[in-house]
Design an enzyme around this catalytic site. Structure first.
Site, PDB file in Angstrom:
ATOM      1  CG  HIS A   1     -42.686  11.097  -3.073  1.00 28.76           C
ATOM      2  ND1 HIS A   1     -41.673  10.937  -2.166  1.00 28.76           N
ATOM      3  CD2 HIS A   1     -42.169  11.822  -4.103  1.00 28.76           C
ATOM      4  CE1 HIS A   1     -40.580  11.546  -2.625  1.00 28.76           C
ATOM      5  NE2 HIS A   1     -40.861  12.087  -3.802  1.00 28.76           N
TER       6      HIS A   1
ATOM      7  CG  ASP B   1     -47.140  13.815   0.399  1.00 31.96           C
ATOM      8  OD1 ASP B   1     -46.917  15.042   0.301  1.00 31.96           O
ATOM      9  OD2 ASP B   1     -46.412  12.950  -0.118  1.00 31.96           O
TER      10      ASP B   1
ATOM     11  CD  GLN C   1     -45.868  17.298  -6.785  1.00 29.83           C
ATOM     12  OE1 GLN C   1     -46.187  18.258  -7.507  1.00 29.83           O
ATOM     13  NE2 GLN C   1     -44.632  16.832  -6.752  1.00 29.83           N
TER      14      GLN C   1
ATOM     15  CE  LYS D   1     -41.979  17.999  -4.202  1.00 28.35           C
ATOM     16  NZ  LYS D   1     -41.127  17.449  -5.243  1.00 28.35           N
TER      17      LYS D   1
ATOM     18  CB  CYS E   1     -39.678   9.453  -5.327  1.00 30.04           C
ATOM     19  SG  CYS E   1     -38.068  10.193  -5.458  1.00 30.04           S
TER      20      CYS E   1
HETATM   21  C1  LIG Z   1     -46.066  13.827  -3.414  1.00 25.00           C
HETATM   22  C2  LIG Z   1     -44.730  14.108  -2.813  1.00 25.00           C
HETATM   23  N1  LIG Z   1     -44.501  13.810  -1.532  1.00 25.00           N
HETATM   24  C3  LIG Z   1     -43.328  14.070  -0.944  1.00 25.00           C
HETATM   25  C4  LIG Z   1     -42.291  14.637  -1.631  1.00 25.00           C
HETATM   26  C5  LIG Z   1     -41.000  14.852  -0.914  1.00 25.00           C
HETATM   27  O1  LIG Z   1     -40.627  16.167  -0.846  1.00 25.00           O
HETATM   28  P1  LIG Z   1     -39.211  16.501  -0.192  1.00 25.00           P
HETATM   29  O2  LIG Z   1     -38.212  15.748  -1.013  1.00 25.00           O
HETATM   30  O3  LIG Z   1     -39.057  17.954  -0.326  1.00 25.00           O
HETATM   31  O4  LIG Z   1     -39.251  15.997   1.194  1.00 25.00           O
HETATM   32  C6  LIG Z   1     -42.473  14.946  -2.981  1.00 25.00           C
HETATM   33  C7  LIG Z   1     -41.406  15.540  -3.809  1.00 25.00           C
HETATM   34  O5  LIG Z   1     -40.380  15.009  -4.112  1.00 25.00           O
HETATM   35  C8  LIG Z   1     -43.716  14.668  -3.583  1.00 25.00           C
HETATM   36  O6  LIG Z   1     -43.937  14.949  -4.874  1.00 25.00           O
END
Ligand SMILES: Cc1ncc(COP(=O)(O)O)c(C=O)c1O
Lengths: 145, 419
Positions: free
Chosen positions: B133, B210, B213, B236, B377
């Site tokens: 991401h 990370d 998910q 999430k 993203c």
């Molecule tokens: C794999 C992953 N990493 C990071 C994020 C970032 O999360 P946030 O926007 O809440 O910081 C997301 C979600 O958008 C994600 O799916």
């Protein structure tokens, strides 16, 4: 079935059978525009002739039905027209698209492009419809230099 | 343990799922990977905190201040237990996963970092992957710009797996940290942490996951994983937006410099210097998202009450059904693993000749099916597959087989419109 009014027959027709697509020589200016939120992109060339005539507008790109059909409709509009005539339509089209669905479309001016009236109600898609038209405006300005 | 997973009963816990959409369309919410819906217990806990216990935390010496602080810190205990953190002090509240990832990236190459593990410069390397991401790409790119460190990437195979064939060439003595996604937000792939970690350990590199998910969807135990840092985001995981979590090994958090400066992160302040509070408060400058943290505490309570094993099992069944049913749609190509091995409940796909924006718009407007369209993203991943965008359906504990069937019916209709 709200969105389907957005997908007018005419739009789908142009999407499936795009007019004037493919980059051609010669040209006075070439521009490349992208819509960063959805990755739609278009490369456009414009060749101007005597008396402000648009001799050719050619394009290639990728994206959703709205962005691709809008380029095709624009091509038909420019064929055999002058820069001045086409920019007046671009102006009206932009006004319609940015009107959040509350602007009455001037069919006299817009011709086929009136089919995009429904898109104006979907803010996320307005940029798709405008992509080719903004590229055209840009290309014309650069051609005239 | 309760064996009967009753999805209809669970749906009753999520008030939004029973609302309809204009035009009498039912809501079919298949965008939980983007942000999940919230159960009543989370909504009510936050409401209760605001209406009966709210005050600032840490610094207010009165009854409400004590109650609010107690609730905020209790949320930290709950999160620590939820992810198996050896100590509650290893749980840093951030505003989201992105902030947690940035916080760690900013510890590297910071002149204040005395620990050699965080010293970095030209010649050193950071390893991430093509399936990240943007939140686990851009902070490292920024670090590379600041320090001259080289960013290196794991490739992704055609079937959407992390390509470990060059693991030993990629992760070397030059590597300072390997930061990869635990479960991909596009492919659904669950990455082989142990294998990568073993290599990182051999060369003395740190490792971050990370887990945005994974933590919401299956049992995750940081101690069992054995990594150094892990980030996830509350919204999430059936919690509110505005709250995220960084877990880090205690001794590493101690060695790291502060991230943001402000109230609550200090021990003492003079005009020429300050000393800092121990972790986690060292990293929580200013008034934190109090009610959001309390809400996240309620969310992990809720998820634990259902059971993360049961949730993972349910999502596996739903994903199996989705992969089967989507496989029947002509022209549909799944981007990611087509079997259930090491994969979670996120299915991204393309429909031949039809742009995802058109797919998403018709699914929503004609059928009330909410999916996400675009690059989610994860632009480098889409570039890797040579496609500008995909349509993504993502599932959660409240997703039903009937919703998958609605998606598939919608896709058949989309194909008809563009035939
Ligand atoms: C794999 C992953 N990493 C990071 C994020 C970032 O999360 P946030 O926007 O809440 O910081 C997301 C979600 O958008 C994600 O799916």
């Amino acid at each position: 079935m709200i969105a389907e009014s957005m997908y007018q027959e005419l739009i789908l027709e142009h999407y499936k059978h795009p007019q004037g697509r493919g980059l051609r020589e010669p040209y006075d200016a070439e521009v490349h525009h992208v819509n960063p939120t959805c990755g739609d992109e278009i490369t456009m060339r414009v060749k101007l002739g005597d008396g402000g005539k648009v001799e050719d507008m050619s394009y290639d790109g990728q994206g959703c039905s709205i962005s691709q059909a809008a380029a095709s409709v624009l091509y038909e509009l420019t064929a055999g027209s002058t820069v001045e005539e086409t920019l007046a339509v671009v102006e009206e089209f932009t006004r319609l698209m940015q009107g959040r669905g509350k602007v009455e479309a001037d069919e006299e001016v817009l011709g086929d492009a009136v089919a995009f009236a429904g898109v104006a109600r979907f803010p996320a898609r307005v940029k798709c419809a405008l992509l080719a038209w903004m590229a055209y405006k840009d290309a014309v300005v650069r051609s005239a230099r | 343990m309760n064996t009967g997973f009753d999805v209809e009963r669970i749906r009753k816990d999520f008030p939004i799922l029973s609302r309809g959409l204009p035009g009498g369309r039912p809501l079919v919410y298949l965008d939980s990977g983007n942000s999940a819906q919230k159960p009543t217990s989370v909504i009510e806990t936050m409401r209760e905190h605001l209406s009966s216990h709210y005050a600032n935390v840490g610094r207010a010496m009165h009854t409400l201040g004590a109650e609010s602080t107690e609730a905020y810190e209790a949320a930290r205990d709950k999160v620590a237990a939820f992810i198996g953190a050896p100590s509650r002090d290893e749980i840093v509240f951030t505003k989201n996963a992105s902030e947690a990832l940035n916080l760690v990236a900013y510890a590297f190459g910071n002149p204040m970092s005395e620990d050699p593990r965080f010293r970095i410069g030209p010649g050193d390397e950071i390893v991430i992957s093509e399936m990240e991401h943007h939140s686990n790409i851009v902070p490292w790119q920024l670090l590379a710009r600041r320090t001259g460190v080289t960013l290196r990437w794991f490739s992704v195979t055609d079937d959407g797996r992390l390509d470990l064939s060059d693991l030993d060439e990629l992760v070397t003595e030059r590597t300072k940290i390997v930061s990869i996604v635990h479960q991909s937000n596009v492919l659904g792939t669950v990455n082989p942490v142990a294998e990568v970690l073993a290599r990182a350990r051999r060369v003395g590199a740190l490792m971050m996951l990370d887990a945005s998910q994974s933590v919401p969807h299956k049992p995750v135990d940081v101690a069992a994983l054995g990594v150094d840092f892990l980030a996830f985001t509350g919204h999430k995981a059936a919690g509110p937006s505005g709250i995220g979590v960084l877990w880090g090994r205690g001794e590493l958090l101690e060695a790291m410099p502060p991230f943001l400066g402000g109230g609550e992160m200090i021990e003492a302040v003079w005009m020429d210097r300050s000393t800092y509070a121990p972790a986690p408060h060292k990293f929580e400058a200013g008034t934190p998202p109090i009610v959001e943290a309390v809400g996240l505490g309620a969310a992990v309570d809720y998820l634990s009450g259902i059971g993360m094993d049961a949730i993972a099992r349910h999502e596996r069944e739903i994903t199996g059904h989705a992969l089967d049913a989507l496989g029947e749609v002509p022209g549909l190509r799944v981007i990611g693993p087509e079997n259930l091995d090491d994969r979670g409940g996120t299915v991204s796909f393309t429909l031949e000749g039809i742009h995802p924006h058109d797919v998403g718009q018709i699914l929503d407007d004609a059928f009330g099916v909410a999916v996400r369209v675009g690059h989610h993203c994860a632009r480098p991943l889409h570039l890797r597959f040579g496609i500008p965008a995909t349509t993504r359906a993502s599932f959660y504990l409240y997703t039903t087989p009937a919703e998958i069937d609605a998606l598939v019916r919608g896709l058949h209709h989309v194909r008809k419109v563009f035939a």
